[in-house]
Design a protein around this motif. Structure first.
Motif, mmCIF file in Angstrom:
data_model
loop_
_atom_site.group_PDB
_atom_site.id
_atom_site.type_symbol
_atom_site.label_atom_id
_atom_site.label_comp_id
_atom_site.label_asym_id
_atom_site.label_seq_id
_atom_site.Cartn_x
_atom_site.Cartn_y
_atom_site.Cartn_z
ATOM 1 N N GLY A 112 0.821 -1.211 0.000
ATOM 2 C CA GLY A 112 0.000 0.000 0.000
ATOM 3 C C GLY A 112 0.851 1.255 0.000
ATOM 4 O O GLY A 112 0.552 2.233 -0.684
ATOM 5 N N ARG A 113 1.944 1.220 0.763
ATOM 6 C CA ARG A 113 2.851 2.364 0.809
ATOM 7 C C ARG A 113 3.517 2.587 -0.559
ATOM 8 O O ARG A 113 3.614 3.711 -1.037
ATOM 9 N N ILE A 114 3.944 1.516 -1.193
ATOM 10 C CA ILE A 114 4.565 1.622 -2.522
ATOM 11 C C ILE A 114 3.553 2.127 -3.537
ATOM 12 O O ILE A 114 3.866 2.989 -4.368
ATOM 13 N N ASP A 115 2.333 1.609 -3.475
ATOM 14 C CA ASP A 115 1.280 2.056 -4.388
ATOM 15 C C ASP A 115 1.007 3.545 -4.213
ATOM 16 O O ASP A 115 0.843 4.280 -5.193
ATOM 17 N N GLU A 116 0.982 3.991 -2.964
ATOM 18 C CA GLU A 116 0.768 5.405 -2.673
ATOM 19 C C GLU A 116 1.887 6.262 -3.265
ATOM 20 O O GLU A 116 1.639 7.325 -3.840
ATOM 21 N N LEU A 117 3.118 5.783 -3.132
ATOM 22 C CA LEU A 117 4.257 6.503 -3.715
ATOM 23 C C LEU A 117 4.153 6.576 -5.231
ATOM 24 O O LEU A 117 4.429 7.621 -5.835
ATOM 25 N N LEU A 118 3.755 5.474 -5.855
ATOM 26 C CA LEU A 118 3.657 5.451 -7.314
ATOM 27 C C LEU A 118 2.554 6.370 -7.831
ATOM 28 O O LEU A 118 2.632 6.856 -8.957
ATOM 29 N N ARG A 119 1.541 6.599 -7.027
ATOM 30 C CA ARG A 119 0.438 7.480 -7.424
ATOM 31 C C ARG A 119 0.670 8.951 -7.048
ATOM 32 O O ARG A 119 -0.155 9.799 -7.337
ATOM 33 N N SER A 120 1.805 9.231 -6.422
ATOM 34 C CA SER A 120 2.068 10.594 -5.974
ATOM 35 C C SER A 120 2.293 11.531 -7.164
ATOM 36 O O SER A 120 2.660 11.108 -8.263
ATOM 37 N N ASP A 121 2.071 12.826 -6.934
ATOM 38 C CA ASP A 121 2.241 13.838 -7.985
ATOM 39 C C ASP A 121 3.678 13.872 -8.495
ATOM 40 O O ASP A 121 3.919 14.073 -9.680
ATOM 41 N N ARG A 122 4.622 13.675 -7.612
ATOM 42 C CA ARG A 122 6.033 13.718 -8.008
ATOM 43 C C ARG A 122 6.355 12.633 -9.037
ATOM 44 O O ARG A 122 7.025 12.886 -10.036
ATOM 45 N N ASP A 126 7.322 12.992 -13.043
ATOM 46 C CA ASP A 126 8.512 12.359 -13.628
ATOM 47 C C ASP A 126 8.143 11.493 -14.824
ATOM 48 O O ASP A 126 8.864 11.474 -15.830
ATOM 49 N N LEU A 127 7.032 10.783 -14.741
ATOM 50 C CA LEU A 127 6.602 9.946 -15.856
ATOM 51 C C LEU A 127 6.206 10.778 -17.069
ATOM 52 O O LEU A 127 6.499 10.413 -18.204
ATOM 53 N N GLU A 128 5.558 11.906 -16.817
ATOM 54 C CA GLU A 128 5.178 12.796 -17.910
ATOM 55 C C GLU A 128 6.414 13.393 -18.580
ATOM 56 O O GLU A 128 6.490 13.501 -19.792
ATOM 57 N N ASP A 129 7.429 13.741 -17.801
ATOM 58 C CA ASP A 129 8.677 14.294 -18.343
ATOM 59 C C ASP A 129 9.389 13.256 -19.197
ATOM 60 O O ASP A 129 9.925 13.564 -20.256
ATOM 61 N N ASP A 130 9.421 11.991 -18.773
ATOM 62 C CA ASP A 130 10.070 10.937 -19.532
ATOM 63 C C ASP A 130 9.364 10.677 -20.857
ATOM 64 O O ASP A 130 10.006 10.357 -21.848
ATOM 65 N N GLY A 131 8.072 10.845 -20.902
ATOM 66 C CA GLY A 131 7.311 10.589 -22.131
ATOM 67 C C GLY A 131 7.675 11.555 -23.237
ATOM 68 O O GLY A 131 7.662 11.215 -24.418
#
Length: 135
Positions: A112-122, A126-131
């Motif tokens: 749950g903690r990892i999932d929360e981190l993956l859904r964070s704005d940061r 980063d994913l949008e910048d890589d795209g």
């Protein structure tokens, strides 16, 4: 394999015995064989049992349904570990039954903690910048 020829993870035998113990524990918990005030009305799952290499100790990771009173339930199971060991022994068909220690399974909490981190704005940013770099 490491340099000293020892395997990195658990052996097939450790995994097999751990799974036998896990099934035996699940059966014992489902039948309600343990009489303790802390366990009344609790449904306890056993996601994993890790065996030591000598198969003398089983570390059982348990979680009550909903995660309610997990520490109390683990304490109760540890109080009754000798009784539980006696119930597990005939089910696993081994020369010696392992001692069993119970621990709270925190893998769901960690997931749950990892999932929360993956859904964070940061991370989204980063994913949008890589795209944009791949064009």
């Amino acid at each position: 394999m490491k340099k000293d020829n020892k395997p990195l993870g658990p052996s097939q035998r450790m995994l097999r015995v751990g799974e036998l113990v896990r099934h035996a524990l699940a059966d014992i918990f489902a039948r309600g064989d343990i009489e303790d005030e802390a366990l009344v009305g609790s449904v306890v799952t056993v996601p994993e049992v890790r065996m030591t290499p000598d198969l003398k100790l089983a570390n059982a990771y348990v979680m009550p349904l909903g995660g309610v009173h997990a520490e109390e339930i683990v304490a109760a199971l540890n109080r009754h570990s000798k009784f539980i060991r006696g119930r597990v022994a005939p089910k696993i068909n081994m020369k010696y039954a392992p001692d069993i220690r119970f621990f709270v399974d925190d893998t769901f909490e960690e997931a749950g903690r990892i999932d929360e981190l993956l859904r964070s704005d940061r991370v989204k940013r980063d994913l949008e910048d890589d795209g944009g770099d791949e064009e």
